[in-house]
Design an enzyme around this catalytic site. Structure first.
Site, PDB file in Angstrom:
ATOM      1  N   ARG A 136       0.826  -1.219   0.000  1.00  0.00           N
ATOM      2  CA  ARG A 136       0.000   0.000   0.000  1.00  0.00           C
ATOM      3  C   ARG A 136       0.859   1.268   0.000  1.00  0.00           C
ATOM      4  O   ARG A 136       0.527   2.265   0.660  1.00  0.00           O
ATOM      5  CB  ARG A 136      -0.922   0.042   1.225  1.00  0.00           C
ATOM      6  CG  ARG A 136      -2.025  -0.987   1.234  1.00  0.00           C
ATOM      7  CD  ARG A 136      -3.022  -0.722   0.107  1.00  0.00           C
ATOM      8  NE  ARG A 136      -4.260  -1.460   0.278  1.00  0.00           N
ATOM      9  CZ  ARG A 136      -4.443  -2.722  -0.099  1.00  0.00           C
ATOM     10  NH1 ARG A 136      -3.468  -3.381  -0.681  1.00  0.00           N
ATOM     11  NH2 ARG A 136      -5.606  -3.311   0.074  1.00  0.00           N
ATOM     12  N   SER A 149     -10.867  -0.286   2.548  1.00  0.00           N
ATOM     13  CA  SER A 149     -10.135  -0.387   3.818  1.00  0.00           C
ATOM     14  C   SER A 149      -9.731   1.013   4.290  1.00  0.00           C
ATOM     15  O   SER A 149      -9.086   1.739   3.545  1.00  0.00           O
ATOM     16  CB  SER A 149      -8.855  -1.200   3.643  1.00  0.00           C
ATOM     17  OG  SER A 149      -9.154  -2.487   3.178  1.00  0.00           O
ATOM     18  N   GLU A 151      -5.153   4.320   5.963  1.00  0.00           N
ATOM     19  CA  GLU A 151      -4.742   4.096   4.579  1.00  0.00           C
ATOM     20  C   GLU A 151      -5.312   5.194   3.679  1.00  0.00           C
ATOM     21  O   GLU A 151      -4.743   5.567   2.661  1.00  0.00           O
ATOM     22  CB  GLU A 151      -5.269   2.726   4.139  1.00  0.00           C
ATOM     23  CG  GLU A 151      -4.714   2.219   2.852  1.00  0.00           C
ATOM     24  CD  GLU A 151      -5.755   1.496   2.037  1.00  0.00           C
ATOM     25  OE1 GLU A 151      -6.501   2.180   1.328  1.00  0.00           O
ATOM     26  OE2 GLU A 151      -5.795   0.253   2.105  1.00  0.00           O
TER      27      GLU A 151
HETATM   28  N1  EPU Z   1     -11.210 -10.281   9.589  1.00  0.00           N
HETATM   29  C1  EPU Z   1     -11.962 -10.299  10.737  1.00  0.00           C
HETATM   30  N2  EPU Z   1     -12.934  -9.353  10.880  1.00  0.00           N
HETATM   31  C2  EPU Z   1     -13.202  -8.420   9.940  1.00  0.00           C
HETATM   32  C3  EPU Z   1     -12.415  -8.395   8.772  1.00  0.00           C
HETATM   33  C4  EPU Z   1     -11.427  -9.339   8.607  1.00  0.00           C
HETATM   34  O1  EPU Z   1     -11.773 -11.127  11.602  1.00  0.00           O
HETATM   35  O2  EPU Z   1     -14.103  -7.616  10.163  1.00  0.00           O
HETATM   36  C5  EPU Z   1     -10.186 -11.318   9.380  1.00  0.00           C
HETATM   37  C6  EPU Z   1     -10.634 -12.295   8.290  1.00  0.00           C
HETATM   38  O3  EPU Z   1     -11.415 -13.325   8.825  1.00  0.00           O
HETATM   39  C7  EPU Z   1      -9.321 -12.805   7.758  1.00  0.00           C
HETATM   40  C8  EPU Z   1      -8.397 -11.592   7.918  1.00  0.00           C
HETATM   41  O4  EPU Z   1      -9.004 -10.741   8.881  1.00  0.00           O
HETATM   42  O5  EPU Z   1      -8.814 -13.832   8.552  1.00  0.00           O
HETATM   43  C9  EPU Z   1      -8.178 -10.856   6.600  1.00  0.00           C
HETATM   44  O6  EPU Z   1      -9.437 -10.414   6.088  1.00  0.00           O
HETATM   45  P1  EPU Z   1      -9.689 -10.186   4.524  1.00  0.00           P
HETATM   46  O7  EPU Z   1      -9.332 -11.389   3.765  1.00  0.00           O
HETATM   47  O8  EPU Z   1     -11.075  -9.654   4.387  1.00  0.00           O
HETATM   48  O9  EPU Z   1      -8.621  -9.102   4.104  1.00  0.00           O
HETATM   49  P2  EPU Z   1      -8.078  -7.791   4.855  1.00  0.00           P
HETATM   50  O10 EPU Z   1      -6.693  -8.045   5.292  1.00  0.00           O
HETATM   51  O11 EPU Z   1      -9.060  -7.370   5.893  1.00  0.00           O
HETATM   52  C10 EPU Z   1      -7.040  -6.780   2.696  1.00  0.00           C
HETATM   53  C11 EPU Z   1      -7.066  -5.481   1.933  1.00  0.00           C
HETATM   54  C12 EPU Z   1      -8.341  -5.358   1.124  1.00  0.00           C
HETATM   55  C13 EPU Z   1      -8.397  -6.540   0.162  1.00  0.00           C
HETATM   56  C14 EPU Z   1      -8.387  -7.838   0.995  1.00  0.00           C
HETATM   57  C15 EPU Z   1      -8.340  -9.064   0.142  1.00  0.00           C
HETATM   58  C16 EPU Z   1      -5.751  -3.966   3.294  1.00  0.00           C
HETATM   59  C17 EPU Z   1      -5.740  -2.762   4.168  1.00  0.00           C
HETATM   60  N3  EPU Z   1      -6.947  -4.386   2.870  1.00  0.00           N
HETATM   61  O12 EPU Z   1      -8.097  -6.749   3.648  1.00  0.00           O
HETATM   62  O13 EPU Z   1      -8.254  -4.173   0.364  1.00  0.00           O
HETATM   63  O14 EPU Z   1      -9.569  -6.505  -0.619  1.00  0.00           O
HETATM   64  O15 EPU Z   1      -7.176  -7.865   1.810  1.00  0.00           O
HETATM   65  O16 EPU Z   1      -7.066  -9.242  -0.384  1.00  0.00           O
HETATM   66  O17 EPU Z   1      -4.687  -4.508   3.005  1.00  0.00           O
HETATM   67  C18 EPU Z   1      -8.841  -1.880   0.204  1.00  0.00           C
HETATM   68  O18 EPU Z   1      -7.643  -1.619   0.242  1.00  0.00           O
HETATM   69  O19 EPU Z   1      -9.719  -0.973   0.111  1.00  0.00           O
HETATM   70  C19 EPU Z   1      -9.276  -3.267   0.347  1.00  0.00           C
HETATM   71  C20 EPU Z   1     -10.564  -3.608   0.445  1.00  0.00           C
END
Ligand code: EPU
Length: 339
Positions: A164, A239, A335
């Site tokens: 990012r 995010s 972010e």
């Molecule tokens: N999780 C929770 N609770 C929540 C959200 C997530 O427990 O409310 C846990 C999930 O169960 C999982 C882990 O956190 O074990 C990761 O969650 P997820 O796969 O949804 O991905 P993220 O790390 O929360 C990142 C990016 C997203 C991208 C997703 C998928 C960042 C800041 N965000 O989210 O990007 O779509 O991975 O690759 O790195 C964006 O930048 O706007 C965005 C949506």
């Protein structure tokens, strides 16, 4: 080239915040940009370069010049039997660009389907999702050095991509206007990235063993639709926080207490943790406070339920930061670009 005055930014930010810009100019070509640079309004005001407005929070009116990039166009630069170099104008909306590549079976950005925003904003924060980051396919980024008024090309290495992050967020912030990006996409032997848990689940459910580029894109679209609110229906900027990099010992102590805490390895000293998980553990998920709140499917996403101003979202973000710091000793970094 027309410089407009006192323009509402509400249609130009996906949070739907009703801030205004003192001046706004739409830039549709390099020639137009060169005219803008000569203009006194440009020289005498602070500037903000706006793409699709999907990663910005206006906490007040912008008392300067908003430069809205609308440079369009897609072209093929060069082709081999294996791969292809494609250039897209900075003002092209990202998802339709991805769709046009998917339709032509060009591999490399299918995991980045349905990300809001424009092509030109994509390298700034090195957009990433479901195991793929833009840096993996970028060949180069073209634009104008606004101080010197000259064109410049940045190779992938010169972009200094990180999670990012890129050079465009640091030394070149508001100093370099991206006019186009060029990607190397695969025509054949494209290695599909499907290791991400949610993608595997969708493909298994559909009994797809050998997914095509379109299958992966469809899976990503289905996952995003189920977890992330559509900004045309509910104001948000994806995010709001980055996933934090945490000392491995701190992460271990958290995992002792919460064995299901998601932790992603980086090196011997640091790991990355899921900000969404941390926020959820602090009880924020699905919470509504007045006109703002935390999305009920993904705690990383803050939403404007309608009529909110940027200060209300920012206040909520600050409270979330404080509670995550208090409970876990981790500082979440925003972010989204705060103005
Ligand atoms: N999780 C929770 N609770 C929540 C959200 C997530 O427990 O409310 C846990 C999930 O169960 C999982 C882990 O956190 O074990 C990761 O969650 P997820 O796969 O949804 O991905 P993220 O790390 O929360 C990142 C990016 C997203 C991208 C997703 C998928 C960042 C800041 N965000 O989210 O990007 O779509 O991975 O690759 O790195 C964006 O930048 O706007 C965005 C949506």
């Amino acid at each position: 080239m027309v410089i407009q005055e006192n323009i509402s930014l509400q249609p130009f930010n996906t949070f739907g915040i009703p801030a205004t810009a003192r001046y706004l100019v739409r830039i549709t070509s390099q020639a137009e940009l060169e005219q803008v640079i000569q203009h006194p309004v440009y020289r005498n005001n602070r500037r903000f370069i706006l793409g699709g407005g999907s990663n910005v929070l206006f906490t007040k009116n912008f008392d300067g010049l908003v430069m809205k990039v609308e440079i369009m166009g897609k072209s093929l630069v060069e082709e081999t039997t294996e791969s292809i170099l494609v250039t897209a104008g900075a003002g092209e909306p990202w998802h339709p660009f991805v769709m046009s590549c998917v339709e032509q079976s060009l591999g490399g950005i299918e995991n980045l389907s349905l990300i809001p925003g424009t092509v030109g904003a994509a390298p700034i924060q090195n957009i990433g999702a479901y195991g793929v980051e833009l840096k993996q396919v970028i060949a180069y980024v073209d634009g104008i050095d606004l101080d010197a008024g000259v064109s410049r090309r940045f190779t992938r290495d010169e972009c200094q991509f990180e999670y990012r992050d890129s050079v465009f967020k640091h030394t070149l912030k508001e100093k370099f206007l991206i006019s186009s990006i060029t990607l190397r996409l695969m025509k054949k032997n494209h290695p599909m990235v499907t290791h991400y848990g949610a993608i595997k689940e969708v493909l298994n459910e559909k009994k797809i063993d050998h997914p095509t580029i379109r299958d992966v894109s469809n899976a990503v679209i289905a996952i995003r639709r189920s977890k992330l609110p559509d900004p045309t229906l509910l104001g948000n900027a994806g995010s709001f926080f980055k996933n934090p990099v945490v000392d491995v010992n701190l992460a271990r102590s958290i995992q002792d207490k919460y064995p299901s805490a998601p932790v992603y390895p980086i090196d011997n000293q640091f790991v990355k943790m899921a900000a969404g998980w941390l926020i959820e553990q602090c009880g924020w998920k699905g919470k509504k406070i007045g006109r703002v709140g935390v999305h009920d499917q993904q705690a990383l996403v803050l939403v404007n339920f309608g009529g909110a101003n940027g200060e209300e979202i920012h206040q909520l973000a600050t409270e979330i930061q404080q509670s995550v710091l208090q409970k876990f000793g981790i500082t979440l970094m925003m972010e989204v670009n705060i103005l």
